[in-house]
Design a protein around this motif. Structure first.
Motif, PDB file in Angstrom:
ATOM      1  N   LEU A   1       2.647   7.610   1.064  1.00  0.00           N
ATOM      2  CA  LEU A   1       1.636   6.388   0.961  1.00  0.00           C
ATOM      3  C   LEU A   1       0.469   6.389   0.137  1.00  0.00           C
ATOM      4  O   LEU A   1      -0.046   5.347  -0.284  1.00  0.00           O
ATOM      5  N   HIS A   2       0.038   7.578   0.117  1.00  0.00           N
ATOM      6  CA  HIS A   2      -0.896   7.888  -0.958  1.00  0.00           C
ATOM      7  C   HIS A   2      -0.779   7.547  -2.346  1.00  0.00           C
ATOM      8  O   HIS A   2      -1.556   6.902  -3.121  1.00  0.00           O
ATOM      9  N   ARG A   3       0.485   7.871  -2.907  1.00  0.00           N
ATOM     10  CA  ARG A   3       1.091   7.431  -4.196  1.00  0.00           C
ATOM     11  C   ARG A   3       1.421   5.899  -4.261  1.00  0.00           C
ATOM     12  O   ARG A   3       1.653   5.587  -5.426  1.00  0.00           O
ATOM     13  N   TRP A   4       1.519   5.290  -3.251  1.00  0.00           N
ATOM     14  CA  TRP A   4       2.051   3.859  -3.308  1.00  0.00           C
ATOM     15  C   TRP A   4       0.745   3.023  -3.650  1.00  0.00           C
ATOM     16  O   TRP A   4      -0.284   3.251  -3.139  1.00  0.00           O
ATOM     17  N   ASP A   5       1.038   2.116  -4.774  1.00  0.00           N
ATOM     18  CA  ASP A   5      -0.203   1.424  -5.056  1.00  0.00           C
ATOM     19  C   ASP A   5      -0.793   0.504  -4.047  1.00  0.00           C
ATOM     20  O   ASP A   5      -0.051   0.070  -3.063  1.00  0.00           O
ATOM     21  N   PRO A   6      -2.115   0.381  -4.158  1.00  0.00           N
ATOM     22  CA  PRO A   6      -3.024  -0.561  -3.153  1.00  0.00           C
ATOM     23  C   PRO A   6      -2.217  -1.942  -2.664  1.00  0.00           C
ATOM     24  O   PRO A   6      -2.128  -2.480  -1.800  1.00  0.00           O
ATOM     25  N   LEU A   7      -1.888  -2.486  -3.660  1.00  0.00           N
ATOM     26  CA  LEU A   7      -1.480  -3.981  -3.618  1.00  0.00           C
ATOM     27  C   LEU A   7       0.065  -4.017  -2.883  1.00  0.00           C
ATOM     28  O   LEU A   7       0.393  -4.907  -2.045  1.00  0.00           O
ATOM     29  N   GLY A   8       1.014  -3.001  -3.442  1.00  0.00           N
ATOM     30  CA  GLY A   8       2.295  -2.903  -2.658  1.00  0.00           C
ATOM     31  C   GLY A   8       2.107  -2.644  -1.219  1.00  0.00           C
ATOM     32  O   GLY A   8       2.723  -3.176  -0.503  1.00  0.00           O
ATOM     33  N   LYS A   9       1.165  -1.399  -1.246  1.00  0.00           N
ATOM     34  CA  LYS A   9       0.912  -1.094   0.086  1.00  0.00           C
ATOM     35  C   LYS A   9       0.332  -2.356   1.020  1.00  0.00           C
ATOM     36  O   LYS A   9       0.712  -2.429   2.518  1.00  0.00           O
ATOM     37  N   LEU A  10      -0.427  -3.202   0.537  1.00  0.00           N
ATOM     38  CA  LEU A  10      -0.841  -4.378   1.210  1.00  0.00           C
ATOM     39  C   LEU A  10      -0.012  -5.437   1.707  1.00  0.00           C
ATOM     40  O   LEU A  10      -0.049  -5.784   2.686  1.00  0.00           O
ATOM     41  N   ALA A  11       0.999  -5.422   0.613  1.00  0.00           N
ATOM     42  CA  ALA A  11       2.049  -6.415   1.061  1.00  0.00           C
ATOM     43  C   ALA A  11       2.812  -5.910   2.150  1.00  0.00           C
ATOM     44  O   ALA A  11       3.472  -6.648   3.057  1.00  0.00           O
ATOM     45  N   GLY A  12       3.224  -4.668   2.018  1.00  0.00           N
ATOM     46  CA  GLY A  12       3.854  -3.841   3.089  1.00  0.00           C
ATOM     47  C   GLY A  12       3.117  -3.902   4.544  1.00  0.00           C
ATOM     48  O   GLY A  12       3.790  -4.015   5.511  1.00  0.00           O
ATOM     49  N   LEU A  13       1.965  -4.079   4.280  1.00  0.00           N
ATOM     50  CA  LEU A  13       0.956  -4.016   5.747  1.00  0.00           C
ATOM     51  C   LEU A  13       1.024  -5.490   6.437  1.00  0.00           C
ATOM     52  O   LEU A  13       1.264  -5.671   7.360  1.00  0.00           O
TER      53      LEU A  13
ATOM     54  N   SER B   1      -3.013  -0.684  10.227  1.00  0.00           N
ATOM     55  CA  SER B   1      -4.344  -0.834   9.430  1.00  0.00           C
ATOM     56  C   SER B   1      -4.907   0.661   9.184  1.00  0.00           C
ATOM     57  O   SER B   1      -5.521   0.574   8.193  1.00  0.00           O
ATOM     58  N   LEU B   2      -5.103   1.411  10.087  1.00  0.00           N
ATOM     59  CA  LEU B   2      -5.588   2.668  10.271  1.00  0.00           C
ATOM     60  C   LEU B   2      -5.072   3.574   8.957  1.00  0.00           C
ATOM     61  O   LEU B   2      -5.594   4.025   8.041  1.00  0.00           O
ATOM     62  N   THR B   3      -3.707   3.417   8.996  1.00  0.00           N
ATOM     63  CA  THR B   3      -2.919   4.211   7.792  1.00  0.00           C
ATOM     64  C   THR B   3      -3.377   3.767   6.545  1.00  0.00           C
ATOM     65  O   THR B   3      -3.360   4.527   5.768  1.00  0.00           O
ATOM     66  N   TYR B   4      -3.375   2.292   6.501  1.00  0.00           N
ATOM     67  CA  TYR B   4      -3.668   1.642   5.218  1.00  0.00           C
ATOM     68  C   TYR B   4      -4.903   2.251   4.683  1.00  0.00           C
ATOM     69  O   TYR B   4      -5.351   2.620   3.510  1.00  0.00           O
ATOM     70  N   ILE B   5      -6.124   2.174   5.593  1.00  0.00           N
ATOM     71  CA  ILE B   5      -7.284   2.450   5.111  1.00  0.00           C
ATOM     72  C   ILE B   5      -7.495   3.996   4.881  1.00  0.00           C
ATOM     73  O   ILE B   5      -8.107   4.550   3.754  1.00  0.00           O
ATOM     74  N   ALA B   6      -6.825   4.737   5.412  1.00  0.00           N
ATOM     75  CA  ALA B   6      -6.722   6.234   5.296  1.00  0.00           C
ATOM     76  C   ALA B   6      -6.036   6.751   4.118  1.00  0.00           C
ATOM     77  O   ALA B   6      -6.341   7.948   3.592  1.00  0.00           O
ATOM     78  N   THR B   7      -5.174   6.093   3.576  1.00  0.00           N
ATOM     79  CA  THR B   7      -4.630   6.338   2.344  1.00  0.00           C
ATOM     80  C   THR B   7      -4.844   5.495   1.237  1.00  0.00           C
ATOM     81  O   THR B   7      -4.041   5.603  -0.001  1.00  0.00           O
ATOM     82  N   THR B   8      -5.867   4.518   1.024  1.00  0.00           N
ATOM     83  CA  THR B   8      -5.927   3.655   0.112  1.00  0.00           C
ATOM     84  C   THR B   8      -7.556   3.800  -0.450  1.00  0.00           C
ATOM     85  O   THR B   8      -8.572   3.586   0.472  1.00  0.00           O
ATOM     86  N   ASN B   9      -7.671   4.278  -1.717  1.00  0.00           N
ATOM     87  CA  ASN B   9      -8.760   4.148  -2.234  1.00  0.00           C
ATOM     88  C   ASN B   9      -9.500   2.874  -2.704  1.00  0.00           C
ATOM     89  O   ASN B   9      -8.897   2.109  -3.449  1.00  0.00           O
ATOM     90  N   PRO B  10     -10.668   2.685  -2.247  1.00  0.00           N
ATOM     91  CA  PRO B  10     -11.082   1.202  -2.299  1.00  0.00           C
ATOM     92  C   PRO B  10     -11.515   0.956  -3.694  1.00  0.00           C
ATOM     93  O   PRO B  10     -11.476  -0.067  -4.323  1.00  0.00           O
ATOM     94  N   GLN B  11     -11.931   1.712  -4.263  1.00  0.00           N
ATOM     95  CA  GLN B  11     -11.897   1.756  -6.129  1.00  0.00           C
ATOM     96  C   GLN B  11     -10.707   1.133  -6.589  1.00  0.00           C
ATOM     97  O   GLN B  11     -10.534   0.454  -7.532  1.00  0.00           O
TER      98      GLN B  11
ATOM     99  N   SER C   1       7.877   1.201  -5.793  1.00  0.00           N
ATOM    100  CA  SER C   1       6.887   0.488  -5.135  1.00  0.00           C
ATOM    101  C   SER C   1       7.622  -0.995  -4.825  1.00  0.00           C
ATOM    102  O   SER C   1       7.913  -1.563  -3.831  1.00  0.00           O
ATOM    103  N   LEU C   2       8.169  -1.616  -5.887  1.00  0.00           N
ATOM    104  CA  LEU C   2       8.889  -2.856  -5.764  1.00  0.00           C
ATOM    105  C   LEU C   2      10.167  -2.952  -4.881  1.00  0.00           C
ATOM    106  O   LEU C   2      10.392  -3.803  -4.095  1.00  0.00           O
ATOM    107  N   PRO C   3      11.113  -1.853  -4.988  1.00  0.00           N
ATOM    108  CA  PRO C   3      12.277  -1.946  -4.179  1.00  0.00           C
ATOM    109  C   PRO C   3      11.935  -1.737  -2.787  1.00  0.00           C
ATOM    110  O   PRO C   3      12.294  -2.165  -1.871  1.00  0.00           O
ATOM    111  N   LEU C   4      10.907  -0.856  -2.288  1.00  0.00           N
ATOM    112  CA  LEU C   4      10.384  -0.611  -1.106  1.00  0.00           C
ATOM    113  C   LEU C   4       9.871  -1.849  -0.408  1.00  0.00           C
ATOM    114  O   LEU C   4      10.109  -2.153   0.706  1.00  0.00           O
ATOM    115  N   PHE C   5       9.016  -2.328  -1.196  1.00  0.00           N
ATOM    116  CA  PHE C   5       8.354  -3.952  -0.797  1.00  0.00           C
ATOM    117  C   PHE C   5       9.467  -4.942  -0.372  1.00  0.00           C
ATOM    118  O   PHE C   5       9.702  -5.545   0.452  1.00  0.00           O
ATOM    119  N   LEU C   6      10.598  -4.915  -1.420  1.00  0.00           N
ATOM    120  CA  LEU C   6      11.553  -5.911  -1.104  1.00  0.00           C
ATOM    121  C   LEU C   6      12.346  -5.534   0.114  1.00  0.00           C
ATOM    122  O   LEU C   6      12.978  -6.535   0.860  1.00  0.00           O
TER     123      LEU C   6
END
Length: 252
Positions: A12-24, A120-130, A234-239
């Protein structure tokens, strides 16, 4: 710190923030669509698996997060179980009556809250705000003023937690402990919240002053030092998650 980003190399750290946000978002939709305690328990189990083995989150941190939201979920469970009507009586105690339908609905709502909080906690813990700000501006073309506000909010969450810990430690050093009795505890809690809010307002003023002194928003566009990298999966996982969400909405 509980609500804070921690650098790592997990999936989840390697997953890009927007793809991860869509998964959330998919998880949130499934949490709203799945009915029954058993379904919500399954979703919570999937969130725990994702947090522990997908994000590398420790059991202790998950326990702290679940304990925090359980302070709201448990009273809600009791209130719902005792007030919602049903046909199949499970337990009767004086004027109180527990039904299978009421307990099932109470468990569904309580587990839903825990799943949403843990994801949501998992997303915050693995997503760099920058990185989140960079992707929102570069890929979604969102004005960087708005994106910076989201980044600031994510940054201030751990600061609020840190402020609370410092205030609590200072009160303990001075011999200040929560008094006994409901009235005393409520007054002590009000003073604690007021102190945290005052410190937060002071920090916001300092941040605003620093932004003005550095000419923030002086230009319509800004540059970024680093570019986010989107992994090939990222895209296959989101799909896959989107397909599961659509299937849930149709068949559940």
């Amino acid at each position: 710190m509980l609500i804070q980003y921690e650098a790592g190399s997990s999936l989840l750290h390697r997953w890009d923030p927007l793809g991860k946000l869509a998964g959330l978002l998919c998880i949130a939709v499934m949490a709203m669509l799945w009915k029954g305690t058993a379904s919500q328990l399954l979703l919570l189990g999937l969130c725990i698996v994702a947090a522990r083995w997908g994000a590398g989150m420790s059991w202790r941190r998950m326990y702290r997060g679940v304990r925090l939201i359980a302070a709201v979920a448990l009273p809600y469970f009791l209130l719902t179980a005792l007030t919602v009507s049903g046909e199949t009586v499970w337990l009767t105690w004086g004027p109180l009556r527990l039904t299978v339908e009421a307990v099932d609905q109470a468990g569904e709502m309580s587990l839903r809250m825990i799943s949403l909080f843990l994801s949501s906690l998992t997303y915050i813990a693995t997503t760099n705000p920058q990185e989140l700000v960079a992707e929102m501006v570069q890929r979604l073309r969102i004005p960087y003023r708005f994106a910076f506000g989201i980044s600031t909010a994510l940054t201030f969450l751990p600061m609020l937690e840190e402020e609370g810990e410092m205030i609590r430690a200072a009160q303990q050093v001075r011999g200040g402990r929560p008094p006994k009795g409901l009235k005393g505890r409520l007054a002590w809690g009000a003073r604690f919240i007021a102190a945290v809010l005052l410190n937060s307002l002071r920090r916001v003023q300092q941040t605003a002053g620093a932004m003005e002194s550095k000419g923030f928003t002086a230009y319509s566009h800004r540059t970024f030092r680093n570019k986010s990298v989107i992994p090939w999966w990222s895209l296959p996982l989101f799909l896959l998650m989107a397909g599961l969400t659509v299937w849930t909405g149709i068949y559940m």
